[in-house]
Motif scaffolding. Structure first.
Motif, PDB file in Angstrom:
ATOM      1  N   PRO A   1      12.612  29.631  -3.321  1.00 24.68           N
ATOM      2  CA  PRO A   1      11.186  29.731  -3.669  1.00 24.68           C
ATOM      3  C   PRO A   1      10.504  28.373  -3.839  1.00 24.68           C
ATOM      4  O   PRO A   1       9.290  28.283  -3.716  1.00 24.68           O
ATOM      5  CB  PRO A   1      11.190  30.507  -4.983  1.00 24.68           C
ATOM      6  CG  PRO A   1      12.528  30.283  -5.557  1.00 24.68           C
ATOM      7  CD  PRO A   1      13.462  30.113  -4.399  1.00 24.68           C
ATOM      8  N   SER A   2      11.262  27.327  -4.097  1.00 29.50           N
ATOM      9  CA  SER A   2      10.639  26.008  -4.278  1.00 29.50           C
ATOM     10  C   SER A   2      10.489  25.243  -2.966  1.00 29.50           C
ATOM     11  O   SER A   2       9.953  24.137  -2.967  1.00 29.50           O
ATOM     12  CB  SER A   2      11.472  25.174  -5.261  1.00 29.50           C
ATOM     13  OG  SER A   2      12.771  24.957  -4.732  1.00 29.50           O
TER      14      SER A   2
ATOM     15  N   HIS B   1       6.492  24.335   2.702  1.00 26.47           N
ATOM     16  CA  HIS B   1       6.234  24.175   4.126  1.00 26.47           C
ATOM     17  C   HIS B   1       5.007  23.300   4.318  1.00 26.47           C
ATOM     18  O   HIS B   1       4.048  23.394   3.569  1.00 26.47           O
ATOM     19  CB  HIS B   1       6.008  25.543   4.787  1.00 26.47           C
ATOM     20  CG  HIS B   1       7.203  26.420   4.734  1.00 26.47           C
ATOM     21  ND1 HIS B   1       8.298  26.224   5.547  1.00 26.47           N
ATOM     22  CD2 HIS B   1       7.492  27.500   3.974  1.00 26.47           C
ATOM     23  CE1 HIS B   1       9.204  27.150   5.287  1.00 26.47           C
ATOM     24  NE2 HIS B   1       8.746  27.939   4.330  1.00 26.47           N
TER      25      HIS B   1
ATOM     26  N   ASP C   1      12.578  32.625   2.107  1.00 27.46           N
ATOM     27  CA  ASP C   1      11.518  31.756   1.584  1.00 27.46           C
ATOM     28  C   ASP C   1      11.004  32.235   0.234  1.00 27.46           C
ATOM     29  O   ASP C   1      10.655  31.431  -0.627  1.00 27.46           O
ATOM     30  CB  ASP C   1      10.344  31.687   2.568  1.00 27.46           C
ATOM     31  CG  ASP C   1      10.622  30.776   3.749  1.00 27.46           C
ATOM     32  OD1 ASP C   1      11.594  30.000   3.688  1.00 27.46           O
ATOM     33  OD2 ASP C   1       9.856  30.848   4.732  1.00 27.46           O
ATOM     34  N   LYS C   2      10.972  33.539   0.047  1.00 32.33           N
ATOM     35  CA  LYS C   2      10.414  34.084  -1.189  1.00 32.33           C
ATOM     36  C   LYS C   2      11.421  34.131  -2.333  1.00 32.33           C
ATOM     37  O   LYS C   2      11.089  33.822  -3.472  1.00 32.33           O
ATOM     38  CB  LYS C   2       9.879  35.493  -0.920  1.00 32.33           C
ATOM     39  CG  LYS C   2       9.093  36.062  -2.057  1.00 32.33           C
ATOM     40  CD  LYS C   2       8.411  37.348  -1.655  1.00 32.33           C
ATOM     41  CE  LYS C   2       7.550  37.872  -2.783  1.00 32.33           C
ATOM     42  NZ  LYS C   2       6.847  39.094  -2.391  1.00 32.33           N
ATOM     43  N   TYR C   3      12.672  34.526  -2.038  1.00 34.62           N
ATOM     44  CA  TYR C   3      13.640  34.772  -3.110  1.00 34.62           C
ATOM     45  C   TYR C   3      14.785  33.768  -3.190  1.00 34.62           C
ATOM     46  O   TYR C   3      15.246  33.452  -4.281  1.00 34.62           O
ATOM     47  CB  TYR C   3      14.236  36.180  -2.966  1.00 34.62           C
ATOM     48  CG  TYR C   3      13.195  37.265  -3.098  1.00 34.62           C
ATOM     49  CD1 TYR C   3      12.611  37.533  -4.324  1.00 34.62           C
ATOM     50  CD2 TYR C   3      12.797  37.998  -2.003  1.00 34.62           C
ATOM     51  CE1 TYR C   3      11.647  38.508  -4.454  1.00 34.62           C
ATOM     52  CE2 TYR C   3      11.839  38.982  -2.116  1.00 34.62           C
ATOM     53  CZ  TYR C   3      11.261  39.232  -3.346  1.00 34.62           C
ATOM     54  OH  TYR C   3      10.308  40.198  -3.459  1.00 34.62           O
TER      55      TYR C   3
ATOM     56  N   LYS D   1      11.452  35.284   5.885  1.00 33.46           N
ATOM     57  CA  LYS D   1      10.453  35.575   4.861  1.00 33.46           C
ATOM     58  C   LYS D   1      11.121  35.870   3.521  1.00 33.46           C
ATOM     59  O   LYS D   1      10.681  35.386   2.479  1.00 33.46           O
ATOM     60  CB  LYS D   1       9.597  36.752   5.305  1.00 33.46           C
ATOM     61  CG  LYS D   1       8.498  37.101   4.343  1.00 33.46           C
ATOM     62  CD  LYS D   1       7.680  38.270   4.861  1.00 33.46           C
ATOM     63  CE  LYS D   1       6.620  38.685   3.863  1.00 33.46           C
ATOM     64  NZ  LYS D   1       5.852  39.831   4.355  1.00 33.46           N
ATOM     65  N   TYR D   2      12.193  36.659   3.545  1.00 36.77           N
ATOM     66  CA  TYR D   2      12.926  36.991   2.322  1.00 36.77           C
ATOM     67  C   TYR D   2      13.531  35.727   1.703  1.00 36.77           C
ATOM     68  O   TYR D   2      13.423  35.510   0.493  1.00 36.77           O
ATOM     69  CB  TYR D   2      14.023  38.011   2.622  1.00 36.77           C
ATOM     70  CG  TYR D   2      14.846  38.373   1.415  1.00 36.77           C
ATOM     71  CD1 TYR D   2      14.413  39.345   0.520  1.00 36.77           C
ATOM     72  CD2 TYR D   2      16.059  37.737   1.161  1.00 36.77           C
ATOM     73  CE1 TYR D   2      15.153  39.672  -0.597  1.00 36.77           C
ATOM     74  CE2 TYR D   2      16.804  38.060   0.048  1.00 36.77           C
ATOM     75  CZ  TYR D   2      16.360  39.023  -0.828  1.00 36.77           C
ATOM     76  OH  TYR D   2      17.104  39.344  -1.942  1.00 36.77           O
TER      77      TYR D   2
END
Length: 63
Positions: free
Chosen positions: A51-52, A55, A46-48, A43-44
């Motif tokens: 980020p581009s 899915h 994917d977010k930081y 999750k981290y």
């Protein structure tokens, strides 16, 4: 759901080995981090970190 299935297999093997030997001797730091923190790390990332990253989930999937 796939992460749960993926992590359940090693956890079951650890529990089976513990039941027979009454000790856990081959469980390393990486395995523990993988079992308990894998979803949070993904999750981290994917977010930081990525980020581009896109899915391809269906809207009908219950996630």
């Amino acid at each position: 759901m796939s992460q749960l299935v993926d992590m359940a297999i090693p956890a079951v093997f650890v529990l089976i080995c513990f039941m027979f030997t009454h000790s856990v001797s081959a469980l390393g730091v990486g395995t523990i981090i993988s079992l308990f923190c894998n979803a949070f790390l993904i999750k981290y990332a994917d977010k930081y970190v990525f980020p581009s990253l896109v899915h391809n989930f269906n809207k009908s999937d219950n996630m």
